[in-house]
Design an enzyme around this catalytic site. Structure first.
Site, PDB file in Angstrom:
ATOM      1  N   TRP A 157      49.205  -2.544   0.851  1.00 54.85           N
ATOM      2  CA  TRP A 157      48.790  -1.262   1.412  1.00 54.85           C
ATOM      3  C   TRP A 157      48.039  -1.394   2.739  1.00 54.85           C
ATOM      4  O   TRP A 157      47.783  -0.401   3.403  1.00 54.85           O
ATOM      5  CB  TRP A 157      47.874  -0.564   0.395  1.00 54.85           C
ATOM      6  CG  TRP A 157      46.968  -1.549  -0.303  1.00 54.85           C
ATOM      7  CD1 TRP A 157      47.176  -2.096  -1.541  1.00 54.85           C
ATOM      8  CD2 TRP A 157      45.761  -2.150   0.192  1.00 54.85           C
ATOM      9  NE1 TRP A 157      46.175  -2.999  -1.844  1.00 54.85           N
ATOM     10  CE2 TRP A 157      45.291  -3.047  -0.798  1.00 54.85           C
ATOM     11  CE3 TRP A 157      45.024  -2.005   1.380  1.00 54.85           C
ATOM     12  CZ2 TRP A 157      44.125  -3.806  -0.641  1.00 54.85           C
ATOM     13  CZ3 TRP A 157      43.868  -2.764   1.538  1.00 54.85           C
ATOM     14  CH2 TRP A 157      43.429  -3.654   0.541  1.00 54.85           C
ATOM     15  N   ASN A 158      47.653  -2.617   3.113  1.00 50.68           N
ATOM     16  CA  ASN A 158      46.740  -2.717   4.271  1.00 50.68           C
ATOM     17  C   ASN A 158      47.422  -2.489   5.617  1.00 50.68           C
ATOM     18  O   ASN A 158      46.783  -2.077   6.577  1.00 50.68           O
ATOM     19  CB  ASN A 158      45.952  -4.032   4.237  1.00 50.68           C
ATOM     20  CG  ASN A 158      46.833  -5.247   4.329  1.00 50.68           C
ATOM     21  OD1 ASN A 158      48.020  -5.190   4.009  1.00 50.68           O
ATOM     22  ND2 ASN A 158      46.265  -6.351   4.761  1.00 50.68           N
ATOM     23  N   LYS A 181      59.717  -2.993  -2.452  1.00 51.70           N
ATOM     24  CA  LYS A 181      58.728  -2.289  -3.263  1.00 51.70           C
ATOM     25  C   LYS A 181      57.429  -2.267  -2.465  1.00 51.70           C
ATOM     26  O   LYS A 181      56.689  -3.241  -2.424  1.00 51.70           O
ATOM     27  CB  LYS A 181      58.482  -2.962  -4.614  1.00 51.70           C
ATOM     28  CG  LYS A 181      57.693  -2.024  -5.523  1.00 51.70           C
ATOM     29  CD  LYS A 181      56.807  -2.727  -6.527  1.00 51.70           C
ATOM     30  CE  LYS A 181      55.596  -3.356  -5.935  1.00 51.70           C
ATOM     31  NZ  LYS A 181      54.640  -2.417  -5.299  1.00 51.70           N
ATOM     32  N   GLU A 184      51.988   0.975  -4.103  1.00 48.78           N
ATOM     33  CA  GLU A 184      51.938   2.306  -4.724  1.00 48.78           C
ATOM     34  C   GLU A 184      50.852   3.158  -4.081  1.00 48.78           C
ATOM     35  O   GLU A 184      50.875   4.378  -4.171  1.00 48.78           O
ATOM     36  CB  GLU A 184      51.693   2.176  -6.230  1.00 48.78           C
ATOM     37  CG  GLU A 184      52.919   1.766  -7.042  1.00 48.78           C
ATOM     38  CD  GLU A 184      53.453   0.379  -6.715  1.00 48.78           C
ATOM     39  OE1 GLU A 184      52.654  -0.492  -6.324  1.00 48.78           O
ATOM     40  OE2 GLU A 184      54.679   0.181  -6.825  1.00 48.78           O
ATOM     41  N   GLY A 234      50.581 -10.545   0.189  1.00 52.00           N
ATOM     42  CA  GLY A 234      49.544 -10.132  -0.756  1.00 52.00           C
ATOM     43  C   GLY A 234      48.632 -11.293  -1.089  1.00 52.00           C
ATOM     44  O   GLY A 234      48.478 -12.219  -0.293  1.00 52.00           O
ATOM     45  N   SER A 235      48.086 -11.264  -2.287  1.00 51.22           N
ATOM     46  CA  SER A 235      47.074 -12.272  -2.628  1.00 51.22           C
ATOM     47  C   SER A 235      47.705 -13.609  -3.035  1.00 51.22           C
ATOM     48  O   SER A 235      48.872 -13.657  -3.452  1.00 51.22           O
ATOM     49  CB  SER A 235      46.190 -11.750  -3.762  1.00 51.22           C
ATOM     50  OG  SER A 235      46.963 -11.578  -4.922  1.00 51.22           O
ATOM     51  N   GLU A 256      53.415 -14.596   2.577  1.00 51.37           N
ATOM     52  CA  GLU A 256      52.361 -14.324   3.557  1.00 51.37           C
ATOM     53  C   GLU A 256      51.134 -13.915   2.744  1.00 51.37           C
ATOM     54  O   GLU A 256      51.042 -12.781   2.288  1.00 51.37           O
ATOM     55  CB  GLU A 256      52.831 -13.228   4.520  1.00 51.37           C
ATOM     56  CG  GLU A 256      52.142 -13.277   5.847  1.00 51.37           C
ATOM     57  CD  GLU A 256      50.809 -12.582   5.813  1.00 51.37           C
ATOM     58  OE1 GLU A 256      49.781 -13.274   5.548  1.00 51.37           O
ATOM     59  OE2 GLU A 256      50.784 -11.379   6.036  1.00 51.37           O
ATOM     60  N   LEU A 257      50.238 -14.878   2.509  1.00 50.61           N
ATOM     61  CA  LEU A 257      49.171 -14.666   1.537  1.00 50.61           C
ATOM     62  C   LEU A 257      47.807 -14.535   2.234  1.00 50.61           C
ATOM     63  O   LEU A 257      47.738 -14.344   3.437  1.00 50.61           O
ATOM     64  CB  LEU A 257      49.198 -15.811   0.518  1.00 50.61           C
ATOM     65  CG  LEU A 257      50.598 -16.039  -0.094  1.00 50.61           C
ATOM     66  CD1 LEU A 257      50.602 -17.234  -1.030  1.00 50.61           C
ATOM     67  CD2 LEU A 257      51.110 -14.800  -0.802  1.00 50.61           C
ATOM     68  N   CYS A 290      44.623  -9.566   6.480  1.00 48.87           N
ATOM     69  CA  CYS A 290      44.738 -10.967   6.029  1.00 48.87           C
ATOM     70  C   CYS A 290      44.180 -11.941   7.056  1.00 48.87           C
ATOM     71  O   CYS A 290      43.679 -12.999   6.692  1.00 48.87           O
ATOM     72  CB  CYS A 290      46.180 -11.296   5.680  1.00 48.87           C
ATOM     73  SG  CYS A 290      47.339 -10.904   6.987  1.00 48.87           S
TER      74      CYS A 290
END
Ligand code: NAD
Length: 482
Positions: A157-158, A181, A184, A234-235, A256-257, A290
């Protein structure tokens, strides 16, 4: 309410094979404006039957799209970029309303997304192979590049617009179909990007957008032999989990974490100028970036000045609803992040850190946390070891070059690192010694469409954008003809 927002939220749904799929009797979850805590819509969750339709579409769409020549594919992508730009203000308002990010930043993100489509539109024409020298008469030895196949992409979402644009752009540029995806929390932003592509003439089936419970959707899609590549932002824990799922089907991955970017500030800089840059970068999207600078190391000779200057500037940051043009920092994305940041700060204080600015929630409503400055934070504190992903700056002093490099490289992260110095010799050394996929020396600008964006160590692998971004969606085939 802007028209685009009203249109997206009149009835939230998703696209499968380019076809609009409204909620019907599907399970839904609320979408919340983080600045007001108001529910702005109900988001339907895709069922397994929906995911099967998306997979069938991706298979068909791949055959269609790969057969279209790259220059023609590029025309569709460039047109989508133009449509995005023509709707910049409305789309920026959608992204700000969902994500809380201030409007000045989402306006930039629309442009960034359009630039990414332009880049991949061009770069797709350069998926060159090569012809090798013969070893026998009448033979031909050719290396060609082909699209990897249908891609499953997962975005957070960022960067509600930029992240979908990156993933979709790379796949489309290479000739792949995509099931995306998005987060949400920010569905309408991703849908707005998808609409631009569809209106630009993207053939149906090439792109599907679905929502639901992230772990259920990724497990289902990755189990399908149709999906040949997964791209995730994400994480780190989720990235590791998805890599294990991908390994079952030997699927290609782009990860891409997270990061925990160090910023080294030497004593030969214009301190005020560097402070202006550091504070702007730190509180960008409330630190939920990130590559956000998180660990500031200031040389002992300028340390007190640096901490005082940072503190004064942090206290002056105007925090509020991102739709207000005067706002300099918006809310966090959801209540869970507020709790996480409170935990980091409490733990640091317990370990002896000094709170110079902020250190608590703001405002009655909305997920606001004050721009915070912590100093003299020991390495035993959690925030010195785990990615904070929030509006907290940690500042510690250093005295020697080798020591601060060791400190900067101490963690298993390796996404971004920054340094400020007036010495050309030191600048060169910093570029070499900092362990990160992206190093900014005297700048926080480390991303343009032409440059590879990605990390090393546990921050992931496989860059996005640059020629590397296209390569990540291609496979290599050797053809030997006699
Ligand atoms: P989270 O881990 O619940 O979610 C992060 C993102 O990953 C969301 O978009 C979510 O939909 C997705 N996700 C989670 N589990 C998934 C799964 N099994 N399959 C597919 N997608 C999945 O955390 P959060 O509270 O929303 O965000 C906070 C953390 O996420 C931060 O600590 C940060 O490290 C990380 N994060 C990183 C980035 C980045 O750009 N690298 C972006 C957003 C969040």
């Amino acid at each position: 309410m802007a028209t685009q927002l009203a249109a997206e939220y009149a009835e939230l749904g998703f696209f499968i094979g380019g076809q609009w799929t409204p909620a019907g009797d599907r399970k839904t979850s609320p979408v919340i404006n983080p600045a007001t805590e108001e529910t702005i819509g109900q988001l339907p969750h895709a069922t397994n039957a929906d995911l099967d339709r998306a997979l069938t579409a991706a298979q068909k769409g791949f055959e269609t799209w790969r057969a279209i020549f790259p220059d023609q594919r590029g025309k569709v992508m460039k047109k989508a970029a133009d449509i995005l730009r023509s709707r910049a203000e409305e789309i920026a308002r959608v992204a700000t309303t969902e994500s809380g990010k201030r409007i000045a930043e989402t306006r930039i993100e629309v442009q960034m997304s359009a630039n990414i489509f332009d880049w991949y539109a061009e770069e797709g024409r350069r998926a060159y192979g090569r012809v090798l020298p013969q070893r026998a008469p009448g033979t031909r030895l050719a290396v060609i590049k082909e699209p990897v196949g249908p891609v499953a992409a997962f975005t957070p979402w960022n960067f509600p617009l930029g992240n979908p644009a990156r993933k979709i752009g790379a796949a489309l540029g290479a000739g792949c179909s995509v099931i995306l995806k998005p987060a949400e929390e920010t569905p309408a932003s991703a849908l707005a990007v998808a609409r631009c592509l569809m209106e630009a003439g993207l053939p149906e089936n090439v792109l599907s957008i679905v929502f639901g419970v992230p772990a259920e959707i990724s497990t289902y899609l990755l189990a399908s032999p149709i999906i040949r590549k997964i791209s995730f932002t994400g994480s780190i824990p989720v990235g590791k989990h998805l890599m294990k799922l991908a390994a079952e089907g030997m699927k290609r991955t782009t990860m891409e974490l997270g990061g925990h970017a160090p910023v080294l500030v030497f004593d030969d800089v214009d301190v005020d100028q560097v402070l202006d840059a550091c504070v702007g970068a730190k509180y960008r999207n409330a630190g939920q970036v990130c590559v956000s600078p998180t660990r500031f190391y200031a040389h002992e000779k300028i340390y007190n000045r640096f901490v005082d200057g940072f503190t004064a500037r942090a206290k002056a940051v105007a925090v509020g609803d991102g739709l207000n043009d005067k706002t300099q920092m918006g809310p966090l994305i959801h209540a869970r992040r507020l709790v996480a940041i409170e935990g980091f700060v409490a733990d640091a204080v317990q370990h002896g850190a000094k709170v110079r600015a902020g250190g608590g929630r703001l405002h009655e409503r909305g997920y606001f946390y004050a721009p915070t400055v912590l100093s003299e934070v020991p390495n035993s504190a959690r925030i010195m070891n785990e990615e904070p992903f929030g509006p907290v700056a940690v500042i510690n002093p250093f005295s020697d070059f080798d020591g601060v490099i060791r400190e900067a490289n101490r963690l298993p992260y390796g996404l971004a690192a920054f340094a400020f110095t007036g010495s050309a010799h030191r600048a060169k050394l910093l570029g070499e010694k900092l362990e990160a996929g992206m190093v900014g020396v005297n700048t926080f600008q480390i991303s343009v469409p032409e440059s590879p964006f990605g990390g090393i160590k546990e921050s992931g692998h496989g860059s996005e954008e640059g020629i590397e971004g296209l390569e990540a969606c291609l496979v290599t085939k050797f053809i030997s003809e006699a």
